[in-house]
Write a protein that holds these residues in place. Structure first.
Motif, mmCIF file in Angstrom:
data_model
loop_
_atom_site.group_PDB
_atom_site.id
_atom_site.type_symbol
_atom_site.label_atom_id
_atom_site.label_comp_id
_atom_site.label_asym_id
_atom_site.label_seq_id
_atom_site.Cartn_x
_atom_site.Cartn_y
_atom_site.Cartn_z
ATOM 1 N N GLU A 240 0.827 -1.203 0.000
ATOM 2 C CA GLU A 240 0.000 0.000 0.000
ATOM 3 C C GLU A 240 0.863 1.255 0.000
ATOM 4 O OE1 GLU A 240 -3.574 2.095 2.613
ATOM 5 O OE2 GLU A 240 -2.974 0.024 3.034
ATOM 6 N N VAL A 241 1.911 1.234 0.821
ATOM 7 C CA VAL A 241 2.830 2.377 0.861
ATOM 8 C C VAL A 241 3.545 2.524 -0.478
ATOM 9 C CG1 VAL A 241 4.869 3.338 1.996
ATOM 10 C CG2 VAL A 241 3.140 2.103 3.335
ATOM 11 N N ARG A 242 3.934 1.386 -1.046
ATOM 12 C CA ARG A 242 4.640 1.383 -2.328
ATOM 13 C C ARG A 242 3.772 1.984 -3.438
ATOM 14 N NH1 ARG A 242 6.251 -4.048 -2.866
ATOM 15 N NH2 ARG A 242 4.333 -4.519 -3.991
ATOM 16 N N ASP A 243 2.498 1.582 -3.479
ATOM 17 C CA ASP A 243 1.594 2.104 -4.509
ATOM 18 C C ASP A 243 1.424 3.614 -4.374
ATOM 19 O OD1 ASP A 243 1.304 -0.419 -5.494
ATOM 20 O OD2 ASP A 243 -0.666 -0.793 -4.583
ATOM 21 N N ASN A 244 1.269 4.090 -3.156
ATOM 22 C CA ASN A 244 1.122 5.531 -2.937
ATOM 23 C C ASN A 244 2.402 6.277 -3.304
ATOM 24 O OD1 ASN A 244 -1.521 5.312 -2.026
ATOM 25 N ND2 ASN A 244 -0.913 5.042 0.118
ATOM 26 N N GLU A 245 3.549 5.697 -2.949
ATOM 27 C CA GLU A 245 4.819 6.319 -3.274
ATOM 28 C C GLU A 245 5.033 6.356 -4.781
ATOM 29 O OE1 GLU A 245 8.684 8.018 -2.463
ATOM 30 O OE2 GLU A 245 6.690 7.977 -1.555
ATOM 31 N N MET A 246 4.634 5.289 -5.461
ATOM 32 C CA MET A 246 4.766 5.236 -6.916
ATOM 33 C C MET A 246 3.921 6.343 -7.567
ATOM 34 S SD MET A 246 4.012 1.981 -9.409
ATOM 35 C CE MET A 246 2.258 1.947 -8.996
#
Length: 493
Positions: A240-246
């Motif tokens: 979830e953090v990765r998707d938002n960061e992307m």
């Protein structure tokens, strides 16, 4: 015929020996000829030639599209390209007569039969028809060739408009062209970087910045030097953090402004999101690129990448000129008498009051344009698309002309206005030398429809077709020059 050689070679050989109408329309290669029991050729057993198809080149101009459509109807040939020859596709003198009569009706000109024999490809015939429609008044263009690189390389007209806008609204991302590609599987990042550097060396526009000399903008082409592509790894972050960061990284990249004088005017980075998944981020400033250029850029990059990893030759043709050559050439020929002649059409076409479209909306038009908007895409069903194409063929128009007619009819119906102006981009790559370049060529054409008297759809389509063909003949005039001479009231909204 017996012996070695290819179909094009045999066709060229026969063209030198026979009149055009005697050159075979189709060539079928066979190991042996079928024989009857008497040892004669069994003509009934000969294979039926498959339907001939053209080269299918994309990016035909409106005039070329109409010519290709007429040829397709008469010859029964599909996928005709700009370089296809009428006679090599199976045309002969009898069919030429049909083609000429249809083209005369479509373009409302007198077209002698000899013109088709002297200008037998789609491209050359389109150019000749353009001359005939203008009464042979169009001046002969100087050759587009490489020029000496002086200290002050001028901007093209289109570039100068964007430079002017940038001076008054600096640090704006409005003219960024972002692209994001998802790469999955086994990708060799070193090969991607190698291909990227080959592109930087191949296209001067990717190394260009805009400097000022005595308050005048000029192009400065920086020497090539190898660059590395930054890679950011976010695989260790929770999903979830990765998707938002992307999303954040992609958004920031797309909205980061360019400094035209400092450069570079293109940014590339790679974002690794999984073990075998990457996001390739590429953003260019519009002053060195356009939609066509992005296609050239990505196609060539992938071809160079494939060459490095598999050994398959990229087969990229040498560039005959660079964008700086085009800008210099445009400045030299499109001036004074030539420019005035082209502008005269637009002065007449856009004379009188030019109305602002009064669409009934649920919110008032803002005092100053915010540039906030969205794109709505509609996918037409295959049967509807085919019906639209058939209607276009019957009316002697292109699909673009038919859809433009429908759009202008829609706008008139919803606004109650009878004078409808629509602006539409045009690739403006009507010279072979610039087809493979990365640069800012796109122009805007204005199509004005007169709805007075409540014309039928066919009547309006005929009007739009004529307006579109005329506009295309004068597409070289930069839109900003048209705005200057028309002197219409500008609205900040």
């Amino acid at each position: 015929m017996v012996g070695a050689g290819s179909t094009p070679e045999w066709r060229e050989h026969l063209k030198a020996q026979l009149p055009s109408y005697m050159v075979p329309s189709h060539f079928v290669e066979m190991e042996t000829l079928p024989l009857t029991s008497n040892g004669k050729i069994d003509r009934k057993a000969l294979p039926i030639p498959e339907e001939q198809a053209g080269s299918g080149e994309n990016h035909l101009s409106p005039v070329e599209e109409l010519i290709a459509s007429v040829w397709s109807q008469v010859l029964g040939v599909s996928n005709i390209g700009a370089q296809d020859s009428f006679f090599e596709l199976g045309g002969h003198s009898l069919l030429a007569t049909q083609v000429v009569s249809r083209l005369q009706e479509a373009f409302q000109i007198e077209l002698p039969l000899r013109e088709l024999f002297e200008h037998s490809t789609v491209e050359t015939l389109a150019r000749r028809i353009g001359q005939l429609r203008q009464g042979d008044q169009k001046p002969e263009l100087p050759p587009l060739v490489p020029v000496e690189r002086g200290e002050a390389i001028p901007l093209s007209y289109a570039q100068q408009r964007l430079w002017f806008i940038d001076r008054f609204t600096p640090n704006s991302a409005l003219y960024n062209i972002p692209a994001v590609l998802r790469l999955t599987g086994d990708w060799a990042l070193e090969s991607l970087e190698k291909g990227w550097n080959q592109l930087l060396e191949r296209h001067e526009s990717l190394r260009t910045v805009i400097q000022e000399i005595d308050d005048q903008p000029v192009q400065q082409i920086r020497p090539y030097s190898p660059e590395t592509i930054p890679v950011m790894n976010v695989t260790e972050l929770p999903k979830e953090v990765r998707d938002n960061e992307m999303k954040r990284i992609i958004q920031n990249e797309a909205e980061a402004p360019f400094d035209l004088g400092q450069g570079p005017l293109i940014r590339v980075q790679i974002l690794q999101v999984e073990e075998k998944e990457w996001m390739l981020l590429c953003t260019m400033h519009h002053i060195i690129s356009d939609g066509w250029s992005m296609e050239v850029f990505l196609d060539e990059w992938m071809a160079l990448y494939e060459e490095d990893i598999s050994g398959t030759p990229a087969e990229l043709n040498p560039l005959p000129v660079q964008y700086a050559d085009f800008a210099q050439w445009q400045r030299e020929w499109l001036k004074e008498d030539v420019l005035e002649q082209q502008l005269q059409y637009w002065k007449e076409e856009l004379s009188g009051d030019l109305p602002i479209l009064q669409l009934p909306t649920d919110r008032p038009r803002p005092a100053v344009q915010t540039n906030r908007g969205k794109m709505h895409q509609v996918l037409l069903s295959h049967p509807l698309r085919e019906k639209l194409k058939e209607m276009s063929r019957q009316e002697g128009s292109t699909l673009f002309m038919t859809l433009l007619t429908a759009y202008q009819s829609f706008l008139s119906r919803y606004t109650g206005q009878e004078d409808i102006l629509v602006g539409s981009p045009i690739a403006n790559r009507n010279y072979r030398e610039i087809e493979g370049l990365i640069g800012f060529f796109v122009n805007t054409l204005v199509y004005r429809a007169d709805m007075t008297g409540k014309p039928t759809f066919q009547e309006l389509l005929s009007q739009v077709r004529e307006k579109a063909l005329r506009a295309h003949e004068y597409q070289d005039v930069p839109f900003e020059k048209i705005v200057e001479v028309v002197q219409t009231e500008r609205s900040t909204s």
